[in-house]
Design an enzyme around this catalytic site. Structure first.
Site, PDB file in Angstrom:
ATOM      1  N   SER A  78      21.422 -11.584  21.496  1.00 31.54           N
ATOM      2  CA  SER A  78      20.963 -12.010  20.177  1.00 31.54           C
ATOM      3  C   SER A  78      20.334 -10.858  19.396  1.00 31.54           C
ATOM      4  CB  SER A  78      19.933 -13.125  20.336  1.00 31.54           C
ATOM      5  OG  SER A  78      18.952 -12.723  21.284  1.00 31.54           O
ATOM      6  N   THR A 182      15.989 -13.785  18.255  1.00 30.63           N
ATOM      7  CA  THR A 182      15.229 -12.645  17.781  1.00 30.63           C
ATOM      8  C   THR A 182      14.180 -12.139  18.769  1.00 30.63           C
ATOM      9  OG1 THR A 182      15.305 -13.872  15.711  1.00 30.63           O
ATOM     10  CG2 THR A 182      13.836 -11.977  15.785  1.00 30.63           C
ATOM     11  N   THR A 200      17.172  -8.518  15.116  1.00 29.50           N
ATOM     12  CA  THR A 200      18.100  -9.539  15.610  1.00 29.50           C
ATOM     13  C   THR A 200      19.515  -9.293  15.104  1.00 29.50           C
ATOM     14  OG1 THR A 200      18.430 -11.933  15.807  1.00 29.50           O
ATOM     15  CG2 THR A 200      17.811 -11.124  13.657  1.00 29.50           C
ATOM     16  N   ARG A 210      25.656 -13.867   5.917  1.00 30.17           N
ATOM     17  CA  ARG A 210      24.391 -14.613   6.064  1.00 30.17           C
ATOM     18  C   ARG A 210      23.279 -13.660   6.544  1.00 30.17           C
ATOM     19  NH1 ARG A 210      20.532 -15.683  10.437  1.00 30.17           N
ATOM     20  NH2 ARG A 210      19.570 -17.691  10.011  1.00 30.17           N
ATOM     21  N   VAL A 211      22.136 -13.779   5.890  1.00 24.21           N
ATOM     22  CA  VAL A 211      20.945 -13.038   6.308  1.00 24.21           C
ATOM     23  C   VAL A 211      19.873 -14.066   6.651  1.00 24.21           C
ATOM     24  CG1 VAL A 211      19.089 -11.529   5.498  1.00 24.21           C
ATOM     25  CG2 VAL A 211      21.475 -10.969   4.966  1.00 24.21           C
ATOM     26  N   GLY A 212      19.188 -13.864   7.756  1.00 23.13           N
ATOM     27  CA  GLY A 212      18.155 -14.801   8.182  1.00 23.13           C
ATOM     28  C   GLY A 212      16.768 -14.359   7.777  1.00 23.13           C
ATOM     29  N   ASP A 213      15.794 -14.860   8.497  1.00 21.15           N
ATOM     30  CA  ASP A 213      14.397 -14.546   8.197  1.00 21.15           C
ATOM     31  C   ASP A 213      13.971 -13.170   8.695  1.00 21.15           C
ATOM     32  OD1 ASP A 213      14.788 -15.591  10.852  1.00 21.15           O
ATOM     33  OD2 ASP A 213      12.610 -15.682  11.071  1.00 21.15           O
ATOM     34  N   THR A 233      10.576 -16.740  15.491  1.00 22.30           N
ATOM     35  CA  THR A 233      11.889 -16.769  16.119  1.00 22.30           C
ATOM     36  C   THR A 233      12.486 -18.152  15.874  1.00 22.30           C
ATOM     37  OG1 THR A 233      13.077 -16.473  18.212  1.00 22.30           O
ATOM     38  CG2 THR A 233      10.917 -17.512  18.343  1.00 22.30           C
ATOM     39  N   GLY A 234      13.790 -18.258  15.933  1.00 15.54           N
ATOM     40  CA  GLY A 234      14.424 -19.558  15.736  1.00 15.54           C
ATOM     41  C   GLY A 234      15.274 -19.589  14.492  1.00 15.54           C
ATOM     42  N   GLY A 236      16.241 -19.250  11.153  1.00 15.99           N
ATOM     43  CA  GLY A 236      15.589 -18.468  10.108  1.00 15.99           C
ATOM     44  C   GLY A 236      15.488 -19.161   8.767  1.00 15.99           C
TER      45      GLY A 236
HETATM   46  N1  GLY Z   1      15.618 -15.942  13.472  1.00 17.69           N
HETATM   47  C1  GLY Z   1      16.833 -15.261  13.429  1.00 17.69           C
HETATM   48  C2  GLY Z   1      17.767 -15.739  12.413  1.00 17.69           C
HETATM   49  O1  GLY Z   1      17.650 -16.855  11.929  1.00 17.69           O
HETATM   50  O2  GLY Z   1      18.668 -14.996  12.079  1.00 17.69           O
END
Ligand code: GLY
Length: 322
Positions: A78, A182, A200, A210-213, A233-234, A236
């Protein structure tokens, strides 16, 4: 009360059973240096960070070099090299870093560089910007001497090809793959200064682009040297919508313990998201007094704490089992 499982790294470590109420780290005992990070891959990363902190190194160096252990490990599916790709087979990386002065750097949608956290630090230190993404991030990384390489391993390619047979997107499975997300890391150094990092490959088989948190300052990571630091984590999307890490640091500023603030961060998500039962988010926080707290929506979120005597993997308390 949640049973805490503990794993140890290091011959000097000793085994003890901790309950959530008597957790030594949750009392803000002022112990420093200290490093904490998300998931079981945090253990090896903590060890690297600790080697720097023990020698009087800066928390910023510890959190940058610590998470590079996970970034380089092909078994960590990940993060970085060996990270699961998006649905088109591209490994796209998100990362950010923040220091004790409130400086921040971030990269998003970066491809083919094993250590996005190091590129994020360069953004922080070598540019007038906080965040650089995509092709611009690639150009910047090359200009800083980073080398491009293929991050898709034989294993992750096979898994992706297997996934393509059904192409069912499931950002979080309740089974809670312990190696699924993450790495976020927070540290306080001998001088009492805080820093944090997050890196991550994002959610497996996400949409391309796609971009996460994880690269978003205030969402996946926030550091305020006067108060403390928090990371996530989790899934995003839920962290971004509630600006989770900034919220947690602000709640700590108002007097909440690290764990209480993480719990409130989780409650914000649960209250707003009717589908919370199918969503996992975990938060981790470190007060400047050494107070460590964690909380997740579901059971299964683990975090690693290294204080020089022990490098422990602990189970976070969670909303579902309250
Ligand atoms: N927490 C990682 C993501 O959502 O990409």
């Amino acid at each position: 009360m949640t049973t805490r499982r503990q794993f140890l790294i290091g011959a000097a470590a000793s085994v003890a059973t901790l309950s959530s109420g008597s957790h030594a780290f949750s009392q803000g005992n002022g112990r420093r240096p200290l490093v904490i990070s998300t998931w079981s891959h945090g253990l090896a990363s903590n060890q690297k960070a600790w080697d720097i902190l023990e020698q009087g190194g800066r928390a910023l160096d510890a959190v940058e070099q610590g998470v590079q252990v996970a970034e380089a490990d092909p078994e960590v599916s990940s993060v970085g090299y060996g990270g699961r790709p998006d649905r088109e087979g591209h490994v796209t990386l998100d990362s950010c870093i923040m220091d004790e002065k409130g400086n921040a750097g971030s990269v998003a949608f970066l491809q083919n560089f094993k250590h996005p956290i190091a590129v994020a630090r360069k953004v922080m230190e070598e540019t007038p910007h906080v965040m650089i993404v995509g092709q611009g991030a690639r150009q910047f990384a090359l200009s800083q001497g980073f080398r491009e390489e293929d991050l898709l391993t034989e294993e992750s390619r096979k898994e992706w090809q297997h996934w393509l047979k059904t192409a069912e997107y499931s950002p979080w499975k309740p089974a809670n793959d312990p190696n699924h997300d993450t790495i976020s890391m927070l540290a306080v150094d001998q001088a009492g200064d805080l820093s944090g990092s997050c890196t991550t490959s994002g959610l497996a088989y996400k949409m391309h682009g796609r971009v996460g948190d994880s690269p978003i300052i205030g969402a996946a990571l926030f550091v305020d040297n006067d108060v403390g630091a928090a990371c996530a984590t989790g899934v995003g999307e839920e962290v971004m919508k509630t600006v989770g890490s900034f919220l947690i640091v602000e709640l700590m500023r108002q007097g909440m313990s690290a764990k209480e603030a993480c719990r409130e961060g989780v409650l914000r998500i649960v209250k707003k998201n009717p589908d919370w039962k199918n969503t996992q988010v975990g938060y981790l926080a470190l007060g400047r007094n050494g107070d460590v707290g964690a909380y997740a929506i579901h059971p299964g979120f683990q975090y690693a704490v290294h204080d020089g005597q022990q490098n422990l993997l602990l189970d976070a308390d969670n909303y579902l089992e309250e």
